[in-house]
Design a protein around this motif. Structure first.
Motif, short mmCIF file in Angstrom:
data_model
loop_
_atom_site.label_atom_id
_atom_site.label_comp_id
_atom_site.label_asym_id
_atom_site.label_seq_id
_atom_site.Cartn_x
_atom_site.Cartn_y
_atom_site.Cartn_z
N ASP A 198 38.91 42.80 32.51
CA ASP A 198 38.58 42.36 31.32
C ASP A 198 38.57 40.70 31.47
O ASP A 198 37.61 40.09 30.85
CB ASP A 198 39.84 42.58 30.31
N ALA A 199 39.49 40.13 32.34
CA ALA A 199 39.42 38.75 32.57
C ALA A 199 37.95 38.33 33.32
O ALA A 199 37.39 37.15 32.92
CB ALA A 199 40.41 38.33 33.63
N LEU A 200 37.66 39.14 34.10
CA LEU A 200 36.26 38.60 35.03
C LEU A 200 35.18 39.01 34.06
O LEU A 200 33.96 38.15 34.13
CB LEU A 200 35.96 39.65 36.08
N SER A 201 35.20 39.96 32.89
CA SER A 201 34.09 40.04 31.80
C SER A 201 34.13 38.55 31.25
O SER A 201 32.87 37.90 30.69
CB SER A 201 34.36 41.04 31.08
N GLU A 202 35.10 38.39 30.74
CA GLU A 202 35.11 36.96 30.02
C GLU A 202 34.76 35.95 31.00
O GLU A 202 33.87 34.90 30.47
CB GLU A 202 36.60 36.72 29.63
N ARG A 203 35.14 35.52 32.05
CA ARG A 203 34.71 34.58 33.04
C ARG A 203 33.20 34.54 33.32
O ARG A 203 32.67 33.78 33.38
CB ARG A 203 35.62 34.76 34.15
N LEU A 204 32.80 35.65 33.34
CA LEU A 204 31.33 35.87 33.78
C LEU A 204 30.44 36.01 32.77
O LEU A 204 29.08 35.89 33.04
CB LEU A 204 31.19 37.15 35.05
N GLY A 205 30.73 36.24 31.74
CA GLY A 205 30.03 36.33 30.42
C GLY A 205 29.13 37.79 30.39
O GLY A 205 28.18 37.88 30.07
N ARG A 206 29.65 38.87 31.14
CA ARG A 206 28.90 40.17 31.31
C ARG A 206 30.22 41.07 31.35
O ARG A 206 31.12 40.93 31.92
CB ARG A 206 27.98 40.33 32.45
N THR A 207 29.82 42.52 31.31
CA THR A 207 30.88 43.36 31.12
C THR A 207 31.04 43.83 32.54
O THR A 207 30.14 44.11 33.19
CB THR A 207 30.34 44.84 30.35
N ILE A 208 32.26 43.78 33.14
CA ILE A 208 32.88 44.42 34.14
C ILE A 208 33.55 45.67 34.01
O ILE A 208 34.56 45.60 33.48
CB ILE A 208 33.46 43.21 35.03
N ASN A 209 32.98 46.62 34.76
CA ASN A 209 33.76 48.03 34.37
C ASN A 209 34.79 48.33 35.63
O ASN A 209 34.47 48.01 36.74
CB ASN A 209 32.51 49.07 34.48
N ALA A 210 35.94 48.59 35.20
CA ALA A 210 37.16 48.54 36.01
C ALA A 210 37.16 49.67 37.11
O ALA A 210 37.59 49.64 38.03
CB ALA A 210 38.44 48.62 35.35
N HIS A 211 36.34 50.77 36.57
CA HIS A 211 36.23 51.91 37.65
C HIS A 211 35.01 51.86 38.68
O HIS A 211 35.12 52.35 39.57
CB HIS A 211 35.91 53.24 36.72
N PHE A 212 33.86 50.73 38.16
CA PHE A 212 32.82 51.03 38.98
C PHE A 212 32.64 49.54 39.70
O PHE A 212 31.75 49.43 40.50
CB PHE A 212 31.58 51.34 38.41
N HIS A 213 32.93 48.48 39.20
CA HIS A 213 32.68 47.05 39.54
C HIS A 213 33.65 46.22 40.46
O HIS A 213 33.33 45.17 40.74
CB HIS A 213 32.20 46.21 38.39
N LEU A 214 34.70 46.82 40.76
CA LEU A 214 35.75 46.10 41.34
C LEU A 214 36.19 46.44 42.79
O LEU A 214 36.43 45.61 43.59
CB LEU A 214 37.08 46.21 40.68
N SER A 215 35.93 47.49 43.21
CA SER A 215 36.29 47.84 44.66
C SER A 215 35.50 47.09 45.63
O SER A 215 36.07 46.58 46.34
CB SER A 215 35.81 49.66 44.96
N ARG A 216 34.11 47.00 45.65
CA ARG A 216 33.63 45.87 46.31
C ARG A 216 34.31 44.51 46.41
O ARG A 216 34.52 44.15 47.64
CB ARG A 216 32.10 46.04 46.32
N PRO A 217 34.38 44.05 45.43
CA PRO A 217 34.88 42.79 45.29
C PRO A 217 36.17 42.55 45.92
O PRO A 217 36.50 41.53 46.40
CB PRO A 217 34.80 42.33 43.73
N LEU A 218 37.07 43.49 45.37
CA LEU A 218 38.31 43.51 45.78
C LEU A 218 38.44 43.70 47.45
O LEU A 218 39.05 42.87 48.11
CB LEU A 218 39.27 44.75 45.34
N GLY A 219 37.45 44.48 47.78
CA GLY A 219 37.30 44.60 49.52
C GLY A 219 36.97 43.31 50.11
O GLY A 219 37.40 42.78 50.98
N THR A 220 36.04 42.55 49.37
CA THR A 220 35.60 41.28 49.84
C THR A 220 36.64 40.27 49.94
O THR A 220 36.90 39.64 50.94
CB THR A 220 34.33 40.79 49.13
N VAL A 221 37.49 40.29 49.04
CA VAL A 221 38.57 39.09 48.87
C VAL A 221 39.59 39.53 49.81
O VAL A 221 40.31 38.69 50.36
CB VAL A 221 38.96 39.21 47.27
N LEU A 222 40.06 40.84 50.10
CA LEU A 222 40.98 41.24 50.93
C LEU A 222 40.38 40.65 52.45
O LEU A 222 41.28 40.41 53.04
CB LEU A 222 41.21 42.92 51.06
#
Length: 132
Positions: free
Chosen positions: A33-57
């Protein structure tokens, strides 16, 4: 280090801001939800976070910091449920976690996140990445 996509940068900034304000647990849905607001597009918690979380890790590991993505967990009644991807990637970069179950590894990494007093390497990296 790999080139960060906009979602990677925003996720890293979001987690950094929260951790610096001593807010240590966020659900996938709250982060999406926070990223959707920041980026101005829908970020799906089930499909759009695993790669970015891995990249940040991996970015945090490369910067010799605790794995900040440990603060993101599943929602629901069991507030201690973590993502399977976190454990797998954490074991790759920190082989000592292979001797622990996923919950123990997550607890240990979350304790390191909470104990970290200097997140400036991540802040500096993100500032440089944002200016390029």
């Amino acid at each position: 280090m790999e080139v960060l996509q906009d979602i990677d940068r925003e996720l890293a900034w979001f987690l950094l801001e929260r951790v610096e304000n001593k807010q240590y647990t966020w659900t996938y849905s709250e982060v999406a939800d926070a990223l959707s607001e920041r980026l101005g597009r829908t970020i799906n918690a089930h499909f759009h976070l695993s790669r970015p979380l891995g990249t940040v890790l991996l970015l945090c590991f490369d910067l010799d910091l605790p794995l900040i993505s440990a603060v993101v967990r599943h929602g629901g009644t069991n507030r201690q449920t973590i993502g399977h991807g976190f454990y797998e990637l954490a074991c790759e970069v920190k082989p000592q976690y292979k001797t622990m179950d996923s919950f123990q590894a997550w607890q240990q990494e979350l304790a390191l996140v909470r104990a970290c007093k200097d997140w400036s390497p991540l802040r500096n990296y993100l500032t440089r990445a944002s200016s390029n």
